[in-house]
Write a protein that holds these residues in place. Sequence first.
Motif, PDB file in Angstrom:
ATOM      1  N   THR A  85      -6.234  -1.284   9.103  1.00 50.69           N
ATOM      2  CA  THR A  85      -5.370  -0.348   8.404  1.00 50.69           C
ATOM      3  C   THR A  85      -5.093  -0.825   6.964  1.00 50.69           C
ATOM      4  OG1 THR A  85      -3.170   0.615   8.423  1.00 50.69           O
ATOM      5  CG2 THR A  85      -3.401  -1.431   9.558  1.00 50.69           C
ATOM      6  N   ASP A  87      -5.401  -2.113   3.386  1.00 52.09           N
ATOM      7  CA  ASP A  87      -6.381  -3.069   2.870  1.00 52.09           C
ATOM      8  C   ASP A  87      -6.375  -4.294   3.787  1.00 52.09           C
ATOM      9  OD1 ASP A  87      -7.977  -3.914   0.148  1.00 52.09           O
ATOM     10  OD2 ASP A  87      -7.113  -5.617   1.226  1.00 52.09           O
ATOM     11  N   VAL A  90      -4.152  -7.592   3.069  1.00 52.03           N
ATOM     12  CA  VAL A  90      -2.693  -7.625   3.093  1.00 52.03           C
ATOM     13  C   VAL A  90      -2.209  -7.556   4.543  1.00 52.03           C
ATOM     14  CG1 VAL A  90      -0.589  -6.596   2.169  1.00 52.03           C
ATOM     15  CG2 VAL A  90      -2.728  -6.350   0.921  1.00 52.03           C
ATOM     16  N   SER A 115      -4.027   0.178   0.220  1.00 54.20           N
ATOM     17  CA  SER A 115      -2.903  -0.381   0.960  1.00 54.20           C
ATOM     18  C   SER A 115      -1.749   0.627   1.037  1.00 54.20           C
ATOM     19  CB  SER A 115      -2.429  -1.660   0.278  1.00 54.20           C
ATOM     20  OG  SER A 115      -1.430  -2.263   1.065  1.00 54.20           O
ATOM     21  N   SER A 116      -0.938   0.480   2.062  1.00 53.96           N
ATOM     22  CA  SER A 116       0.169   1.429   2.261  1.00 53.96           C
ATOM     23  C   SER A 116       1.145   1.427   1.084  1.00 53.96           C
ATOM     24  CB  SER A 116       0.905   1.108   3.555  1.00 53.96           C
ATOM     25  OG  SER A 116       1.212  -0.254   3.640  1.00 53.96           O
ATOM     26  N   ALA A 197       3.135   6.745   6.050  1.00 57.42           N
ATOM     27  CA  ALA A 197       2.621   7.423   4.859  1.00 57.42           C
ATOM     28  C   ALA A 197       1.257   8.041   5.144  1.00 57.42           C
ATOM     29  CB  ALA A 197       2.489   6.410   3.724  1.00 57.42           C
ATOM     30  N   ALA A 225       6.943   1.237   8.401  1.00 58.10           N
ATOM     31  CA  ALA A 225       7.513   1.780   7.166  1.00 58.10           C
ATOM     32  C   ALA A 225       7.337   0.828   5.983  1.00 58.10           C
ATOM     33  CB  ALA A 225       9.007   2.048   7.370  1.00 58.10           C
TER      34      ALA A 225
HETATM   35  N1  SAH Z   1      -3.061  -3.988   5.744  1.00 60.46           N
HETATM   36  C1  SAH Z   1      -1.995  -3.023   5.777  1.00 60.46           C
HETATM   37  C2  SAH Z   1      -0.682  -3.682   6.185  1.00 60.46           C
HETATM   38  C3  SAH Z   1      -0.687  -4.114   7.634  1.00 60.46           C
HETATM   39  S1  SAH Z   1       0.856  -4.771   8.146  1.00 60.46           S
HETATM   40  C4  SAH Z   1      -1.855  -2.372   4.395  1.00 60.46           C
HETATM   41  O1  SAH Z   1      -2.538  -2.787   3.449  1.00 60.46           O
HETATM   42  O2  SAH Z   1      -1.096  -1.411   4.267  1.00 60.46           O
HETATM   43  C5  SAH Z   1       1.670  -3.339   8.770  1.00 60.46           C
HETATM   44  C6  SAH Z   1       2.757  -2.914   7.832  1.00 60.46           C
HETATM   45  O3  SAH Z   1       2.168  -2.213   6.754  1.00 60.46           O
HETATM   46  C7  SAH Z   1       3.763  -1.955   8.434  1.00 60.46           C
HETATM   47  O4  SAH Z   1       4.824  -2.650   9.032  1.00 60.46           O
HETATM   48  C8  SAH Z   1       4.248  -1.213   7.207  1.00 60.46           C
HETATM   49  O5  SAH Z   1       5.178  -1.981   6.484  1.00 60.46           O
HETATM   50  C9  SAH Z   1       2.981  -1.134   6.387  1.00 60.46           C
HETATM   51  N2  SAH Z   1       2.215   0.097   6.627  1.00 60.46           N
HETATM   52  C10 SAH Z   1       0.948   0.197   7.081  1.00 60.46           C
HETATM   53  N3  SAH Z   1       0.554   1.483   7.110  1.00 60.46           N
HETATM   54  C11 SAH Z   1       1.599   2.218   6.669  1.00 60.46           C
HETATM   55  C12 SAH Z   1       1.808   3.601   6.450  1.00 60.46           C
HETATM   56  N4  SAH Z   1       0.863   4.508   6.711  1.00 60.46           N
HETATM   57  N5  SAH Z   1       3.007   3.994   5.945  1.00 60.46           N
HETATM   58  C13 SAH Z   1       3.970   3.091   5.669  1.00 60.46           C
HETATM   59  N6  SAH Z   1       3.826   1.776   5.859  1.00 60.46           N
HETATM   60  C14 SAH Z   1       2.658   1.338   6.351  1.00 60.46           C
END
Ligand code: SAH
Length: 264
Positions: A85, A87, A90, A115-116, A197, A225
Amino acid sequence: MTLAAKVYIVGAGPGDPELITVKGLRILQQADVVLYTDSLVREELVQMASEHAQIYKSAGMDLEEIVQIMAGHVREGRSVARIHTGDPAVYGAILEQMALLRKENIEYEIIPGVSSVFASAAILGAELTIPDLTQTLILTRVGGRTPVPEREQLRSLAEHHCTIALYLSATLAKKAVDDLSAAGWSPDTPVAVVQKATWPEQKVIRTTLEHLVRAMGDAHISSHAMILAGWALDPGLAESTEHRSKLYDKTFTHRYRKGVAMHD
Ligand code: SAH
């Protein structure tokens, strides 16, 4: 172009299947084997895999199992797409995976993803680095069951008064508020939260530091979140001319027209 017999660690982006990179999508569509964590990657994306692909949901598996499956397929000449999920770099926990793959002499390649934090900024219509306000974005998490090194405690990072993006911290909002307040952040500092998101069930809240915990409680947000805090999140910025980039300022533009690169 056909894929090699190796593991492709692919960033899937935040959820919306259109937010994977062109390269990531091509690999997903062509891979012989696809592994993904079912709760974190949208089904619509996985459906883009080849109809001949062997698909594994990795949620119940431990790391050894995942690596053994991937290594087995690569040794038999197949390409493997391991979908992460956002990147992968991260909070992707890819280091252990890569170490084990290396031990098994299995080649791998990483394909970045959105990334989110960036998906959330886009949804909020926010620029996270505003000239004369903040030029720094800190990506971090609040220390809870997973500790954060002492020198990176939110309270000390917050002394920079820059934009702060908090991953994995939805259940630790109270601690985030305490730490930011202890660093001198005012109660009216803007904070935005985006849950899931770019998923159909996405939720967005805009609040302030003092109301964050209650606002998240009211919206029933306790997982998945992104919390973004700092004055760059001030919804009033779009209407003000105060923080417009110097690059758009007439005199500045004039000086820079003489052949000097605008972006350093
Ligand atoms: N590698 C991912 C992060 C993984 S850790 C990235 O780059 O986004 C998981 C955390 O990422 C969640 O607790 C949240 O804080 C965030 N996250 C991942 N997907 C998300 C989304 N669609 N909307 C909001 N936060 C998200």
